[in-house]
Enzyme design. Structure first.
Site, short mmCIF file in Angstrom:
data_model
loop_
_atom_site.label_atom_id
_atom_site.label_comp_id
_atom_site.label_asym_id
_atom_site.label_seq_id
_atom_site.Cartn_x
_atom_site.Cartn_y
_atom_site.Cartn_z
N GLY A 67 0.67 -1.06 -0.09
CA GLY A 67 -0.06 0.01 0.05
C GLY A 67 0.93 1.29 -0.12
O GLY A 67 2.06 1.06 -0.06
N ARG A 89 -19.18 11.57 15.48
CA ARG A 89 -19.31 10.52 14.71
C ARG A 89 -19.52 9.27 15.89
O ARG A 89 -20.32 8.37 15.64
CB ARG A 89 -17.98 10.28 14.03
#
EC number: 1.3.5.1
Lengths: 666, 244, 241
Positions: free
Chosen positions: A14, A301
Site C-alpha cells: 500500500g 461520529r
C-alpha cells in the site's frame, strides 16, 4: 527451501509500504516488496476524501500551519497519541504533498475568484486569492479548525497510490505479488526476515533482509462488517504478535463510522447528515432527537454510532438477512441535491443496493472503519523489542492517532510516515549487516511447513470459515462501539474457546497450491490472536477514551489511564496475550490533556496536568517577545526528523502577521 | 425491495491449471438469493458452503480496486458491484477474464500484465525537474488541467478493456486501451517532459494507435466510463501528423 | 475450451514508431471515406430509375457530360475512366485493409472465441464489415470490370445487363454487402478520428442509412428487372421523347 536475500524487505504494497521501499531504493539499497495482491489494488486506494497537510492555500485554510494541525491531531486522539510523533507528522505533511506532485498526483487546484461552497448546510460564497491560483486546494473535514484536506476530486487515495506505485515501478522495485508472509524469522532480539507462501504455487520462501518493514494495514476484518477491504485482516499485527517478543500498541482503539451501507459495509459520506439527512428506525421514526435533543444526527461520529447501536439493541432495528440496520433518509433533500452534491452516494446506492436514494431510504449501520492500534514502534518506526523490525501506516502504532483518528490523517500518515520512516529504515540498512543464520531460517520455514501439513493431513475437523464467522460475530456483538465489562469478558472467553478449536482445523480442499480454504485456515488462527488482543485490551481499560467507549466507565481517566496498552504473546500455547502499559509523560507534552470539545467535560485529570501547564506558561514567558512560533514550539517540546526534512515549510501568506511574506520561508 | 426467495443458478468456469489432469469445465451451483445480493456475496457463500476450492479475487468489494473483473453473462465487468437482482431469469454464467494468465477458476493475473505493460510503455510521470524542493511552495498548475488529468486517471487497471477488445485478442502485441489511456494521461500532463516524438516511438505503430480498429469494446465495458473513444482518437490524430 | 494468455509484449524490437503504419491507417480511412461517399452518390443516381426512364436518362447524360457532346448522348469513356479510378482506389483500400484481416487461423479462432464469450455490438458490427469486405474483395472488381469493358449506361442498356445478362444475381449480393460494409465503415471512420462524440446518434444514422440504401437499391433492381422483362431484342438504347 528457496531463499531470497535483500537489504530492505517491505511486507505490504500500500502507500506506506511502497513509500518506504522507494526511500530504500533511492539510497541504492536492494529492496523487495511482498504483497497479497497487485500493489495498485491495495486498500490505500479506497481513501476518497483526502490527506491533511497545512498548506493554507485556500482562503478557508488561511493562517493554517503545523501548530494548528498538531493541536487538531492531539485533541482528536483524546490525548492518547505520542505528541512528538504528531509534531513530526504535522511538520512533514506539506513536504509529502509537494513531493507527490512531482510524482504525478493531479491535486485539485485553487481557482481564483469567488466560488460557492456549502458550510453548515448553507450556501456561502468565498473568494480565492489571485496569488493562490493553481496552488493545491484543500477541503473541509471533521475535527479540523482549517480547511486542510488536500484532495484529487473524489479519488485521492487512488491518485496517490497510482503515483507512488508508478514511482516504484520507475525505480525498478520488484513487488512479489500474491505472496503472503506467515512468520517472522527472529532470534528473540533481531528480526531477520519472513517466511512467506506464494498464493499461486504454494511454494514456501524465506526472505532474508537487514530490515523488515510491516505495512499491511489494519485489522478491520476481525469484525463482521467493516468498511475495510477484505485483505485488512491484521496478519501483519499477528506476525509481530507470534514472535512472542514484539509488542502491539493500543489494539483496543478501533474506530466505527455511523453510516456504512448494509450489507456490504461501504461508506456513505458524513455529508449526507451534514446536509440534512435523517436517521430512522424500523417504524420510520426519527430517533436521534430522543437521545441527543440538541445535535441530533449531527452529534459527533462516535456519539451517533453509539446511539444507533443503543437503538438497535432495543429492537428498533430493521431486520434483514444480514442483521438489523437503520435507515438513512436523504429523500427530503430533493433529487437535484442528491444528484449534484451527493453524486457518489447515489452511485453507491445504485451499484450496491439497486436503490434510488432520492426516493428510497438507505439501509445503514455503524461499521468498523479504522484501526488506531498496531505494531508498536519507536519514533524511527522500529519495534523496540525486535531490532530490524519496522512498521508503518495503519499497521503500526507509531502513535499519532491515539484513541481516535481524525479524518484525512490516515492517508496522510501513510505517505508522511513512509517518508520519515523510510529514511530511518535506509539508515538502519546502511548501518547494519545482513544476519544469516541458516539453522534459524530453516527452523522457521519448517514450522510453517508443519503447520500447513497439519492442516492438510491432520485429523482436525473444524471448518475455518465457521470459526471465522463466529469470531467476527463475537467482535461485532461484544467488542463494538459500546463496551462493558461483562460483555468483554464474554468476548474474551468465547474467543479463547475459538482459539482452542482452531488448533484442530481440518480442510476439505487438500491442495497445497492455490487453495482458498488453506489461506483462510492459516489466517483465522492468526486473526483470533489479534482479536483477543483487542478484546483483552478493551476489557482491561476501565475508562472511555476516544473510540474506546465503556458503558461502565464513561469518563476519560487521565489519572489512571493516560497510557498506551502494550500486548505481546510470549507463550505460544497460552490463550491470552500479556498486557503491559507504557505511561504517557504529561511533563513532556506540548499540549497537556484538556477538554476535547464534545459532550460534557467529565475527564478525571492527571495530577501532572496543572504542573505542566504552569511550566509551559513559565517557559514561554522566559522566551523573548520576538520568539517566533518555531522557537516557542522548540522550547516546549523539541522534535527531530531526518536531516533532509528539517527545513521549514514555505507558505503563501497573505494577511497573517506572524508569518513572513510570500516567497520567504515561514 | 428486491425479489426474495429465488434460487439462483450459477454456471461457473472451473479449471485449475496446476492440477495435472484437470480440464476446463462449467459447473452448476445453486444458491438462495437474499435481498441486495451481489456476485461478491454469492461467490463467498458458495466458497464457504459448497466448494471451498473455488478461486476468485476480491479486495475492496466496493468498485474501487479493480480486482474482481470477470465475464458475467457475456459482459466483462466488476463482480463486486453486480447485483444478482439484475438477472430476471436467475441464471448467471461466470467466466474468467479472457486474455490474462489464468490462476484458477475465476482468478486471473491482471497484476502481472499491468506491471509488464507499465514497464514496456514507461507509464509513470517523467517530471521536467528530477528533484523539487519539497520545502518550497509548489509550482502552480491550471485547475482545469488538474481536473482533466484526474478524469483520465480514474482507470483501476481491472483489465476489462483488454478482455473486451477483439483486436487485442487477435493480436497479442497490441498495446490495448489501458496502455493508450495511460499514455494519453501523461501526454496531457504539463509536468511530463516527454514530447510527441517520445510517445510516437511507443505507440505510433501497428501495436499502438494504428493497430486499434475502434471496436470500442473498451469504452462500452469500462466500469469507470473512461472516455476511450475520444482519447484514442486524440492520440491517433496527434500521432498521424507527427513525423510523417 | 482453451486458455490463452496475452502478454503485453511488443512485436517490434526496440519499440519504434512506424511511419508506414500511420500512413496505412490514414490511407485506409481516406480511401474508405472516398468510396463510401461515392457509393452514396452512385446508389442515388442509380435509383433515379424509380422516377422513370426519363429521369435516369437525364442523370446519365449529365454525368457522362452530355451537354458537351454533339449528339447530346455524352461520352461513355468517362464512365470507363472513372471506373478505372475507382478500381484503383478499391485495390488500395483492400491492400491496406488486409492488415486487419485475421491472417492466421489462430487469429480467426481468437476472434470467434471472443465473439462467443463477449457480448459486444460494435465488435459484431465489425465482424460483418469483415465478412462483407471479404465478399466485396471478389464481387466489387467483377462489377467494376464490367463497367470498364461495357460502359454503356441507360435505362434500357442497364436493364439489359441486369435482366438479360443475369447481372441481377451479382447485384443482389453486391448491394447488401457494399451497403453494410460502407455504412459501418463510415461510422467507424467518424469515431476513429474523433469527428464526432455523439456515437449513439451516429449509430442511428448508420442503421437508418443501411435500411434506406437497401430499400432504394432493391427497388431499383426490381424496376430494372421489370424493364428488362419488357425489352425486345435486340435492345435499343432509350431515347427520350
Amino acid at each position: 527451501m528457496k531463499l531470497i536475500y535483500t537489504d530492505s524487505l517491505v511486507v505490504g504494497a500500500g502507500l506506506a509500504g511502497l513509500r518506504v521501499a522507494i526511500a530504500s531504493k533511492e539510497r541504492g539499497l536492494d529492496t523487495v516488496v511482498l504483497s497479497l495482491i497487485p500493489a495498485k489494488r491495495s486498500h490505500s486506494a479506497a481513501a476518497q476524501g483526502g490527506m491533511q497537510a497545512s498548506l493554507g492555500n485556500t482562503v478557508k485554510g488561511m493562517g493554517d500551519d503545523e501548530d494548528i494541525h498538531f493541536q487538531d491531531t492531539v485533541k482528536g486522539s483524546d490525548w492518547g497519541c505520542d505528541q512528538e510523533i504528531a509534531r513530526m507528522f504535522a511538520h512533514c505533511a506539506p513536504k509529502a504533498v509537494r513531493e507527490l506532485t512531482n510524482w504525478g498526483v493531479p491535486w485539485t487546484r485553487v481557482t481564483k475568484g469567488p466560488r460557492q461552497v456549502v458550510v453548515n448546510a448553507e450556501k456561502v460564497t468565498i473568494e480565492e486569492a489571485e496569488e493562490a491560483h493553481g496552488l493545491i486546494n484543500a477541503r473541509d473535514f471533521g475535527g479540523t479548525k482549517k480547511w486542510r484536506t488536500c484532495y484529487t476530486a473524489d479519488g485521492t487515495g487512488h491518485s496517490l497510490l497510482y503515483a507512488v506505485d508508478n514511482k516504484a515501478i520507475s525505480l525498478g522495485i520488484p513487488v512479489h505479488e500474491r505472496v503472503e508472509a506467515l512468520s517472522l524469522i527472529h532470534d528473540g532480539k533481531r528480526c531477520q526476515g519472513v517466511v512467506a507462501r506464494c498464493l499461486i504455487t504454494g511454494e514456501l520462501r524465506a526472505y532474508i533482509a537487514k530490515s523488515t518493514t510491516i505495512a499491511t494495514g489494519g485489522y478491520g476484518r476481525i469484525y463482521e462488517v467493516s468498511t475495510n477491504a477484505i485483505i485488512c485482516e491484521g496478519i501483519g499485527q499477528a506476525l509481530a504478535l507470534e514472535t512472542g517478543v514484539a509488542k502491539l500498541g493500543n489494539m483496543e482503539a478501533v474506530q466505527f463510522h455511523p453510516t456504512a451501507i448494509v450489507p456490504v459495509g461501504i461508506l456513505t459520506t458524513e455529508g449526507c447528515r451534514g446536509d440534512g439527512g435523517l436517521l430512522r428506525d424500523k417504524d420510520g421514526h426519527r430517533f436521534m432527537p430522543d437521545y441527543e435533543p440538541e445535535k441530533k444526527e449531527l452529534a459527533s461520529r462516535d456519539v451517533v454510532s453509539r446511539r444507533m447501536t443503543e437503538h438497535m439493541r432495543k429492537g428498533k432495528g430493521v431486520d434483514s438477512p444480514y442483521g438489523p440496520h437503520l435507515w438513512l433518509d436523504i429523500t427530503l433533500l430533493g433529487r437535484k441535491h442528491v444528484e449534484t452534491n451527493l453524486r457518489e452516494v447515489k452511485e453507491i446506492c445504485e451499484s450496491f443496493l439497486g436503490i434510488d436514494p432520492a426516493k428510497d431510504w438507505i439501509p445503514v449501520r455503524p461499521t468498523q472503519h479504522y484501526s488506531m492500534g498496531g505494531i508498536r514502534t519507536d519514533k524511527t518506526g522500529q519495534n523496540p523489542q525486535l531490532k530490524g523490525l519496522f512498521s508503518v501506516g495503519e499497521a503500526a502504532c507509531w502513535d499519532m492517532h491515539g484513541f481516535n483518528r481524525l479524518g484525512g490523517n490516515s492517508l496522510a500518515e501513510t505517505v508522511v510516515g513512509g517518508m520519515i520512516i523510510g529514511k530511518y529504515v535506509a539508515d538502519f540498512c546502511e548501518e547494519n549487516s545482513l544476519e544469516v543464520n541458516t539453522g534459524l531460517i530453516e527452523s522457521f520455514v519448517e514450522k510453517v511447513r508443519g503447520e500447513i501439513d497439519e492442516l492438510i493431513e491432520g485429523e482436525g475437523s473444524e471448518n475455518p470459515f465457521v470459526l471465522r464467522k463466529e469470531m467476527e460475530r463475537i467482535m461485532m456483538a461484544y467488542v463494538g462501539i459500546f463496551r462493558n465489562g461483562p460483555e468483554l469478558e464474554k468476548a474474551v472467553s468465547e474467543l479463547q474457546a475459538l482459539l482452542k478449536r482452531a488448533k484442530s482445523l481440518g480442510l476439505k480442499c487438500k491442495k497445497r497450491h492455490a487453495n482458498p480454504e488453506l489461506v483462510e485456515a492459516l489466517r483465522v488462527k492468526r486473526m483470533l490472536k489479534v482479536a483477543l488482543t483487542v478484546a483483552c485490551g478493551a476489557a482491561a481499560r476501565t475508562e472511555s477514551r476516544g473510540a474506546h467507549a465503556r458503558e461502565d466507565f464513561p469518563q476519560r481517566n487521565d489519572k489512571e489511564w493516560l497510557n498506551r496498552t502494550l500486548a505481546s504473546w510470549p507463550d505460544e500455547n497460552s490463550l491470552s496475550p500479556e498486557l503491559s502499559y507504557e505511561q504517557l509523560d504529561v511533563m513532556k507534552m506540548e499540549l497537556p490533556p484538556g477538554y476535547r470539545g464534545y459532550g460534557i467535560n467529565n475527564a478525571i485529570a492527571h495530577p501532572d496536568t496543572d504542573k505542566r501547564e504552569h511550566e509551559i506558561t513559565q517557559i514561554l514567558s522566559q522566551l523573548g517577545d520576538d520568539a517566533d512560533r518555531h522557537q516557542r514550539q522548540h522550547a516546549l517540546m523539541p522534535f527531530n526528523v531526518p536531516e533532509s526534512l528539517m527545513a521549514k515549510n514555505e507558505r503563501l501568506n497573505r494577511t497573517v502577521s506572524n508569518e513572513m511574506p510570500v516567497g520567504e520561508q515561514g | 425491495m428486491m425479489s426474495q426467495g429465488r434460487t439462483l443458478t450459477f454456471n461457473i468456469f472451473r479449471y485449475d491449471p496446476q492440477q495435472s489432469g484437470d480440464k476446463p469445465k462449467m459447473v452448476k451451483y445453486q444458491i438462495e438469493e437474499t435481498p441486495g445480493m451481489s456476485v461478491f456475496i454469492a461467490l463467498n457463500q458458495l466458497r464457504e458452503q459448497q466448494d471451498s476450492s473455488l478461486q476468485f479475487d476480491f479486495v475492496c468489494r466496493a468498485g474501487i480496486c479493480g480486482s474482481c473483473a470477470m465475464v458475467i453473462n457475456g459482459f466483462p465487468t466488476l463482480a463486486c458491484r453486480t447485483l444478482t437482482s439484475k438477472y430476471p431469469k436467475g441464471e448467471i454464467t461466470l467466466m474468467p477474464l479472457p486474455g490474462f494468465e489464468l490462476i484458477g477458476d475465476l482468478s486471473v493475473n491482471t497484476g502481472k500484465f499491468m506491471r509488464e505493460l507499465a514497464e514496456r510503455l514507461k507509464l509513470w510521470l517523467h517530471p521536467n525537474l528530477d528533484d523539487v524542493d519539497v520545502h518550497r511552495l509548489e509550482a502552480p498548475m491550471a485547475p482545469e488541467e488538474a481536473a482533466k488529468l484526474y478524469e483520465l486517471e480514474r482507470c483501476v487497471e481491472c483489465g476489462v478493456c483488454v478482455s473486451a477488445c477483439a483486436t487485442k485478442q487477435m493480436r497479442e502485441t497490441f498495446v490495448g486501451a489501458v496502455g493508450m489511456m495511460k499514455l494519453a494521461r501523461f501526454e496531457l500532463d504539463s509536468r511530463d517532459q516527454r514530447g510527441v516524438e517520445d510517445f510516437y516511438h511507443v505507440i505510433g505503430n501497428q501495436d499502438g494507435v494504428f493497430g486499434c480498429m475502434t471496436l470500442l469494446g473498451c469504452q462500452d465495458n469500462c466500469p469507470k466510463d473512461l472516455p476511450h473513444m475520444q482519447q484514442i482518437a486524440y492520440l491517433r490524430r496527434k500521432m498521424a501528423v507527427a513525423l510523417v | 475450451m482453451t486458455i490463452k494468455t496475452l502478454l503485453p509484449a511488443s512485436s517490434i524490437p526496440g519499440l519504434a514508431g512506424h511511419p508506414w503504419s500511420a500512413r496505412a491507417d490514414k490511407i485506409q480511412s481516406a480511401t474508405g471515406l472516398l468510396l463510401g461517399c461515392f457509393l452514396l452518390a452512385h446508389l442515388h443516381f442509380e435509383s433515379s430509375i424509380l422516377l422513370g426512364k426519363e429521369a435516369f436518362y437525364q442523370v446519365v447524360q449529365i454525368l457522362e457530360g452530355g451537354m458537351f457532346s454533339e449528339s447530346g448522348h455524352g461520352f461513355p469513356v468517362l464512365t470507363q475512366i472513372f471506373s478505372v479510378f475507382i478500381l484503383l482506389v478499391v485495390i488500395l483500400h483492400a491492400a491496406v485493409a488486409l492488415r486487419r484481416f485475421p491472417a492466421q487461423l489462430g487469429q480467426w479462432r481468437a476472434l470467434r472465441r471472443h465473439m462467443n464469450g463477449i457480448n459486444h455490438k460494435d465488435t459484431h458490427a465489425w465482424f460483418w464489415q469483415l465478412v462483407t469486405g471479404f465478399i466485396l474483395f471478389f464481387l466489387a472488381p467483377v462489377h467494376i470490370f464490367t463497367m470498364i469493358t461495357n460502359p454503356e449506361i441507360g435505362p434500357n442498356l442497364s436493364a439489359e445487363r441486369v435482366y438479360l445478362d443475369n447481372a441481377w444475381l451479382l447485384y443482389a449480393l453486391l448491394l447488401p454487402a457494399v451497403v453494410i460494409h460502407a455504412m459501418i465503415g463510415l461510422y467507424r471512420v467518424a469515431i476513429k478520428w474523433g469527428l464526432t462524440a455523439n456515437r449513439s446518434g451516429l449509430r442511428k444514422v448508420a442503421k437508418f442509412m443501411i435500411i434506406y440504401l437497401l430499400t432504394i437499391g432493391m427497388l431499383s433492381l426490381v424496376s430494372y428487372l421489370f424493364i428488362g422483362a419488357d425489352l425486345t431484342i435486340p435492345v435499343e438504347p432509350y431515347i427520350p421523347h
